[in-house]
Design a protein around this motif. Sequence first.
Motif, short mmCIF file in Angstrom:
data_model
loop_
_atom_site.label_atom_id
_atom_site.label_comp_id
_atom_site.label_asym_id
_atom_site.label_seq_id
_atom_site.Cartn_x
_atom_site.Cartn_y
_atom_site.Cartn_z
N ALA A 53 -1.82 6.76 -11.13
CA ALA A 53 -0.72 5.80 -11.29
C ALA A 53 -0.33 5.20 -9.94
N THR A 54 -0.32 6.06 -8.91
CA THR A 54 0.00 5.57 -7.56
C THR A 54 -1.04 4.55 -7.10
N GLY A 55 -2.32 4.84 -7.39
CA GLY A 55 -3.39 3.91 -7.02
C GLY A 55 -3.24 2.59 -7.72
N LEU A 56 -2.81 2.61 -8.99
CA LEU A 56 -2.62 1.37 -9.74
C LEU A 56 -1.51 0.53 -9.13
N VAL A 57 -0.39 1.19 -8.76
CA VAL A 57 0.72 0.46 -8.15
C VAL A 57 0.29 -0.20 -6.84
N LYS A 58 -0.46 0.55 -6.02
CA LYS A 58 -0.92 0.00 -4.74
C LYS A 58 -1.89 -1.16 -4.96
N ASP A 59 -2.75 -1.05 -5.97
CA ASP A 59 -3.70 -2.13 -6.24
C ASP A 59 -2.98 -3.39 -6.73
N VAL A 60 -1.96 -3.21 -7.56
CA VAL A 60 -1.19 -4.38 -8.03
C VAL A 60 -0.49 -5.05 -6.86
N GLY A 84 -10.29 -9.61 2.74
CA GLY A 84 -10.59 -8.19 2.73
C GLY A 84 -9.67 -7.40 3.64
N SER A 85 -9.42 -7.91 4.84
CA SER A 85 -8.54 -7.20 5.78
C SER A 85 -7.10 -7.17 5.27
N VAL A 86 -6.64 -8.28 4.68
CA VAL A 86 -5.30 -8.31 4.09
C VAL A 86 -5.22 -7.30 2.95
N ASN A 87 -6.27 -7.23 2.15
CA ASN A 87 -6.32 -6.30 1.03
C ASN A 87 -6.18 -4.86 1.50
N ILE A 88 -6.89 -4.51 2.57
CA ILE A 88 -6.82 -3.15 3.11
C ILE A 88 -5.45 -2.87 3.70
N ASN A 89 -4.93 -3.82 4.47
CA ASN A 89 -3.62 -3.61 5.10
C ASN A 89 -2.50 -3.49 4.09
N ALA A 90 -2.70 -4.10 2.91
CA ALA A 90 -1.69 -4.02 1.86
C ALA A 90 -1.79 -2.71 1.08
N GLY A 91 -2.80 -1.89 1.37
CA GLY A 91 -2.90 -0.57 0.75
C GLY A 91 -3.80 -0.49 -0.46
N ALA A 92 -4.73 -1.42 -0.62
CA ALA A 92 -5.62 -1.40 -1.78
C ALA A 92 -6.40 -0.09 -1.86
N GLN A 93 -6.54 0.41 -3.08
CA GLN A 93 -7.26 1.66 -3.31
C GLN A 93 -8.62 1.42 -3.95
N THR A 94 -8.71 0.44 -4.83
CA THR A 94 -9.96 0.17 -5.54
C THR A 94 -10.16 -1.33 -5.66
N LYS A 95 -11.26 -1.71 -6.32
CA LYS A 95 -11.55 -3.13 -6.48
C LYS A 95 -10.66 -3.80 -7.53
N ARG A 96 -9.77 -3.03 -8.15
CA ARG A 96 -8.81 -3.65 -9.07
C ARG A 96 -7.97 -4.71 -8.39
N SER A 97 -7.65 -4.46 -7.09
CA SER A 97 -6.79 -5.42 -6.38
C SER A 97 -7.46 -6.79 -6.29
#
Length: 766
Positions: A11-18, A321-334
Amino acid sequence: MDREPNPMLSATGLVKDVTSGIVVFLVALPLCLGIALASGAELISGIISGIIGGVIIGFLSGSHTSVSGPAAGLTAIVATQIGQLGSYEAFLLAVCVGGVIQIAMGLAKFGFIAAFFPSSVIKGLLAAIGIIILIKQIPYVLGLTWATTEGFGHFQIFRDLVNQLSGDFTASALMIGVGSVAVLELWSRYKPLKNSIVPAPLVVVLASVAAAIFFKRLGGGWEIPAHQLVDVPVANNLSELGNWFRWPDYSQILNPAIYIAGFTIAVVASLETLLNLEAVDNLDPKQRSSPASRELFAQGVGNLTAGLIGGLPVTSVIVRGSVNINAGAQTKRSAIIHGVLLAAMVALLPAYLNLIPLSCLAAILVVTGLKLASPKLFKQLWSEGRYQFGPFIITVIAIVVTDLLIGILIGLATSLAFILYSNYQRPIRTIIENHLGGKVHHIELANQVSFLNRAALDKAFRAVPRDGHLLIDASNTAYLDPDILELIREFRQKTAPAFNVQVSLKGFRDRYRMQDEIRFVDYSTRELQQAVTPEQVLQLLREGNERFRTQRTLPRDTGRQVSATAQKQFPMAVVMSCMDSRTPTELIFDLGLGDVLNICVAGNVMVGPRVLASVEYGCGVEGAKLVVAMAHTGSPIIRAAVEIACLGRSRADQDFGEHFVHIVEEISHSITPEQRRRYEALTSHEQDEMADQVLRKHILRSLELIRSKSRTVEALVSQGKIGMIAAVYDVKKGWIEFLKDSAVGMDRNAIPPTPTDIPVDIEKVV
């Protein structure tokens, strides 16, 4: 060990991906519009590609953090090919071809191709794209009333810029454009803003929309004209959504230019994707590795889809990609979420997009162009030398004045030319070694030696002087090209005999059908022993010590030396040294087996009959030409003997054994009464210095005693058959100091000078 929980199920991973998907969407939206603007395509095409890059490529990709979409690196290709092919529909067919090529590359596991492109050419490609973006977008930033998106090449781009700058401009668009550049630059330089979760492009877009509305209310000449605003189609119902899409012109299927354009798109898009994929993986906190070939397949499907429905070519994009990582993305869902949000935006709120000034989007691209063509990049490549800067600057110029594919090919050809020249100049390492038998040109072959090295290797072979000796060393070589083997055989059998050059081989594997053969002397032989003088022996010892202390010792075939000296040895010198383990003679003089005879005695006490007999045998029977009495600094034996001699045995810290008194008695002859009186008052460091002073006097006295007590040695000295000298080995610096005033039976002018702290090169690397 517990396994890390699957972030897809967390659930935490989903929140971070969103959260990450929303942030990436806010960054991607203005970039999609801006890149379409720079490409000379309809702005909706950029949004379509952003959706494809997020949803389709995001689903197929094996990367957890990479985000794809239209890229600034492809704007030059799009602008050129649209102009050359005559229509956007024909260009879409080329995008489909490029997508098919990428799919084939992915299935064929071509994910390694990026490694074959020199970094200088890749950097030149990106810098050239940056320059093109700057030139094409400056008119929009300045609010000029018209701007061309025609193809660039053969300086057309510069002519367009001059024509545009001579036109009228809109003051409000100019203010928004210049202000946007200023805000973006401030945002990137001010750390609190740079590290904030709010993306700078979003702030610029929102501020520009507000400014455009304000200028519209002012009325008069302040209102921004419609042609200087974003213009995406607005669908009033679902049936009108189909009007957004454009379809390939299949009538051009037999046009060769389509396939050239498709190949260009495939190569550049694949290269940019693989480089960005590697960069994003390096940024990933979890250091996950993305499958490169699978990424090529995913990008191919994405580009095929983009070509079929009217989108721009897509690649993996480092910014997203770098913005995605810095925002805390966990999986490719983001990445998928960002694509869904782009689709929702254009479907539900397209009217708001049409409020964005083009000068604002151009400002975002200008800042991107400045980063790609940064003056720091040019300075860095310049500092790395001509082999990096040459291909780089030629690639930049070639791309700007021709087109992308031709420019890349010119850059690759230039890089290859520099590589060939570099291989001709410095493909191998040649060391001139001073062996006992003379100088040897030691050529170390690289791990891989191909036909590209043939010219340089032939040049190195012919550099060996007449009557010289050449050692070809393949010990570290895994592959030798047949052309190189033929060159070695030909030189060895024909050229070398003509110049009386001796050729030795070392390290050649059995499959090369070339047996190792050493034809030079790296140990003392009868002929060498008889030919050298005491002065020459001393020089050889000095040179060996230089090699030792500069860590350039000669390579030696110890197995061959063991076999050669098994029956008889021909020593050049007798070295009398302390038994201390820090003074192994062959090591510190860089000598081979049997080159010297060693007499090791504790404290350098060398006046006993057994020592004298050893010296007499070494010089009179074995034929050694030099006697070296060598002490060393920091000797614990000398220090203990001096302390006992000065303070008495009862004051000694340890019991050194019942016979140690003999060493003390001998060394005490070299201690003055003054030294004895003040010893106890000295500091520990001063006592060490005094011990070193005593050992010098002691070693000189020992050499005099050998001469006075041995008629055999004295006779050999008088007859000029041997020389004698005292030496001190510095255990901290690794050098040998030969005490010039101690030399007998020798020309003192030929004695090597006292060494310095500056290393002396005793081998020359060519």
